[in-house]
Design a protein around this motif. Structure first.
Motif, mmCIF file in Angstrom:
data_model
loop_
_atom_site.group_PDB
_atom_site.id
_atom_site.type_symbol
_atom_site.label_atom_id
_atom_site.label_comp_id
_atom_site.label_asym_id
_atom_site.label_seq_id
_atom_site.Cartn_x
_atom_site.Cartn_y
_atom_site.Cartn_z
ATOM 1 N N ARG A 74 0.818 -1.213 0.000
ATOM 2 C CA ARG A 74 0.000 0.000 0.000
ATOM 3 C C ARG A 74 0.852 1.263 0.000
ATOM 4 N N ALA A 75 2.092 1.151 0.483
ATOM 5 C CA ALA A 75 2.945 2.346 0.511
ATOM 6 C C ALA A 75 3.148 2.909 -0.888
ATOM 7 N N ALA A 76 3.154 2.014 -1.888
ATOM 8 C CA ALA A 76 3.336 2.480 -3.265
ATOM 9 C C ALA A 76 2.192 3.392 -3.694
ATOM 10 N N ILE B 213 0.872 5.617 -1.765
ATOM 11 C CA ILE B 213 0.930 6.875 -1.022
ATOM 12 C C ILE B 213 1.851 7.819 -1.782
ATOM 13 N N LYS B 214 1.237 8.774 -2.427
ATOM 14 C CA LYS B 214 1.996 9.595 -3.379
ATOM 15 C C LYS B 214 2.048 11.041 -2.956
ATOM 16 N N GLN B 215 3.064 11.675 -3.435
ATOM 17 C CA GLN B 215 3.178 13.119 -3.331
ATOM 18 C C GLN B 215 1.994 13.728 -4.082
ATOM 19 N N SER B 216 1.275 14.593 -3.426
ATOM 20 C CA SER B 216 0.137 15.204 -4.098
ATOM 21 C C SER B 216 0.570 16.492 -4.780
ATOM 22 N N ARG C 11 0.387 19.821 -2.797
ATOM 23 C CA ARG C 11 1.263 20.228 -1.706
ATOM 24 C C ARG C 11 2.130 21.422 -2.088
ATOM 25 N N ASN D 131 -6.261 11.123 -1.378
ATOM 26 C CA ASN D 131 -5.023 10.634 -0.747
ATOM 27 C C ASN D 131 -5.324 9.531 0.260
ATOM 28 N N THR D 132 -6.357 9.744 1.046
ATOM 29 C CA THR D 132 -6.710 8.756 2.068
ATOM 30 C C THR D 132 -7.097 7.419 1.438
ATOM 31 N N ALA E 45 -4.287 5.420 -0.174
ATOM 32 C CA ALA E 45 -3.376 4.771 0.775
ATOM 33 C C ALA E 45 -3.895 3.395 1.220
ATOM 34 N N TYR E 46 -5.159 3.104 0.950
ATOM 35 C CA TYR E 46 -5.703 1.775 1.287
ATOM 36 C C TYR E 46 -5.883 0.901 0.047
#
Lengths: 407, 407
Positions: free
Chosen positions: A16-18, A20-23, A26, A139-140, A143-144
């Protein structure tokens, strides 16, 4: 000795970490802080209108007189006092049957979204979202390892036929749809409001299809005129998990939000929330309680409504005056945002940097669901005064005009 | 129309939701609040010794003078000021090379544990823990469908040979071990401290086996005598992800903790943390910053050390005086807890209810890793005065004596 795994430490990341991306968004908020720039980017409330001196005195009294409670661990669900008061806030929002026992206080409603994704979504499950929708929710869910699938909206919010068609398509494809995430009132970023006559239809579709509605309503009380439109949760206490927030009507820096959870789902939701943060911050809950108890918080909301209406009108006037042909936008009836659409084929992301050179910051549309809205952008009118709104729009117009004429 | 899924709403739960369980320990903390009971259950700091009046004035000044920042959204990683100060706190804890850029401030260190589990653990992955260990960490890991496997400890903490043997066994079974979660200083609940000469050995084993160490050090500064023992992170900046907390040395009700993340892992960890809470609460960070900047926080820690040493000694004396034969316990050199062990075959969970009838509350050992420690129990000496400690132990002794003689 052979390693359990070979490779560098980053091999330890979960699948799942893959996700989680830079938005893209930001950068925008970091850039917004630069002096001299006018930021029409952040969805920040205008805190200057809060009675800060008096709030300071209230905070002092809480710590001096109830510090043993305010600075200590508390219950995982949040204080009963605040949960009862939250039911009153929800009554103002149009939900009259909320039980404090079904309220779970969280570290901002962002945390409630995270818990919902954790409790309901397995990898590969589908979450339906409005297109466009809140970048933080995207984003949330990502991440799942959730598949986030957009549903078309028009000026009246979610299009029920599009929702039905999307569900049929997904059913045919063997997908498991768990949630519909929706911001029916003054959507972030589109500013759209789900029309009254669509509300029950959306609920009925989700009920038929056994999809839980995750309703996010941070802007519900910030309708410019007339009574707030009752949220979906007001019509259905079982099919809707409702998310509320003090971030737009009081103070985002306290990170206090809540979930009103259907009775059948509440215990699991609560335990999952507790496993994430143990308990919401005690002091912050007590300060919010004091604010709701001892201040004219509804008067403050009324003030915010008229302030934001005025700013919205100022921005609309400035857009009318300055924007080149080919740019269109909505006329929101509440909330913080106006959504601009340029001719197709123009990507607003590169324009961000030209905007910054011209002294104005916005959020490119792509942040809110990928390529489909790359020709849109979001402007926030909530946190800046009328003069800056006019000047910001004046600076933005030639950047867009140049892009349109270069097409 | 056929439903995507049939069945009640609870069918929507994710597979991981089944792992989110009611913890045995919750009842205990709720019961603890009853008047007349002496609670030796909660690991709460003794906040009575904080300068509450002065802290109230500090809070007032922050909101009155910097309210636009304190009540507004902040950066996802936390303020630079507090991250720099946290590096000073970690220097006092024995870590001299921390970079503020690798610090991620979280909603209590519980939230950092949650993010670590999210970022590193796929379902079925193994996390090794001390046996017994912190119940909150168990709840967190289980919510990610992780297989939590205990490693034996003795009076000197983790047994390196047991760690090595467990890893070999797991490797042979084809398991993927991601993390070793450890509280090397004054373990919760056992009070044990990992011996100095074991620290490098544990690191070397984890490095060889490519296992990330998740080091939780909330009690590190609360060593009763002498200098704090440097945490594992002081010896290795790559293999150790370090968790710190203000909950035991300042105020748990503010929910401010942090992670010091190896450089190679930091960006992902930070983004995942941001997706959970958007940003840590701004006001709370500013109050902690003011406390670290304007107060004698190290003097307060010194005061806590002597206070907790005194209470620990009182509890040890009372145990010596009152406990029946067959009950043994450790003599901690820091922290909040003493760990009592009864003869095998006695389950302390049913004794909890007898304890309550006798007017004293403890935490049954089973809370801290299933059946293996059902004959143990945890007593906390941190939050109660000497008189209550003596009286609590006096009340507990006959309950244990009866259970032993009935065996």
């Amino acid at each position: 000795m052979t390693s359990l795994m070979d490779g560098p430490l980053t091999d330890l990341f979960s699948a799942r970490a893959a996700n989680i991306k830079q938005s893209a968004v930001r950068d925008v908020f970091e850039i917004s802080m630069r002096p001299g720039l006018i930021s029409l980017a952040g969805g920040n409330p205008y805190l200057q209108s809060l009675p800060l001196e008096k709030l300071g005195a209230t905070a002092a009294a809480i710590i001096a007189e109830q510090g043993l409670e305010a600075l200590q661990y508390g219950g995982g669900q949040g204080t009963l006092e605040l949960r009862e008061q939250i039911c009153q806030v929800m009554a103002a929002e149009g939900i009259l049957d909320a039980d404090p026992d079904n309220v779970v206080i969280t570290a901002g409603s962002q945390s409630a979204q995270d818990v919902a994704a954790k409790v309901f979504c397995d990898p590969g499950d589908v979450v339906l979202v409005e297109d466009p929708t809140y970048v933080g929710a995207l984003n949330t869910f990502e991440a799942y390892q959730v598949e986030v699938i957009p549903v078309a909206v028009d000026g009246d919010g979610l299009v029920p036929e599009a929702l039905r068609a999307q569900l049929a398509r997904l059913r045919a494809a063997g997908k498991r749809v768990k949630l519909l995430y929706t911001i029916p009132n003054f959507n972030n970023p589109s500013g759209a409001m789900l029309a009254e006559d669509r509300r029950q239809v959306v609920i009925d579709i989700c009920r038929e299809e056994h999809v839980l509605i995750l309703e996010d309503n941070p802007y519900g009380l910030l309708k410019f005129d007339g009574e707030p439109l009752a949220p979906l949760r007001a019509r259905d206490s079982e099919q809707v998990l409702y998310l509320g927030s003090f971030s737009k009507i009081f103070a985002p820096g306290l990170r206090i939000g809540w979930a009103l959870v259907p009775t059948a789902l509440k215990q699991r939701f609560y335990l999952a929330s507790e496993a994430v943060t143990l308990c919401p911050p005690s002091f912050n809950q007590m300060l919010v309680s004091a604010y709701l108890r001892d201040y004219d918080w509804l008067g403050q909301v009324a003030h915010y409504r008229s302030l934001y209406r005025e700013r919205c009108e100022t921005m609309l006037e400035a857009l009318d005056e300055h924007m080149p042909a080919g740019v269109s936008w909505n006329r929101p009836s509440g909330g913080f945002f106006i959504w601009l659409t340029l001719p197709e084929g123009i990507d607003t992301y590169p324009l961000l940097h030209e905007g910054i050179e011209a002294g104005v910051v916005f959020v490119p549309g792509a942040a809110f669901t990928g390529a489909e809205h790359s020709n849109s952008l979001r402007l926030a009118f909530s946190a800046v005064n009328s003069e800056s709104i006019r000047e910001g729009v004046r600076r933005l117009a030639p950047v867009l005009a140049k892009a349109i004429s270069a097409r």
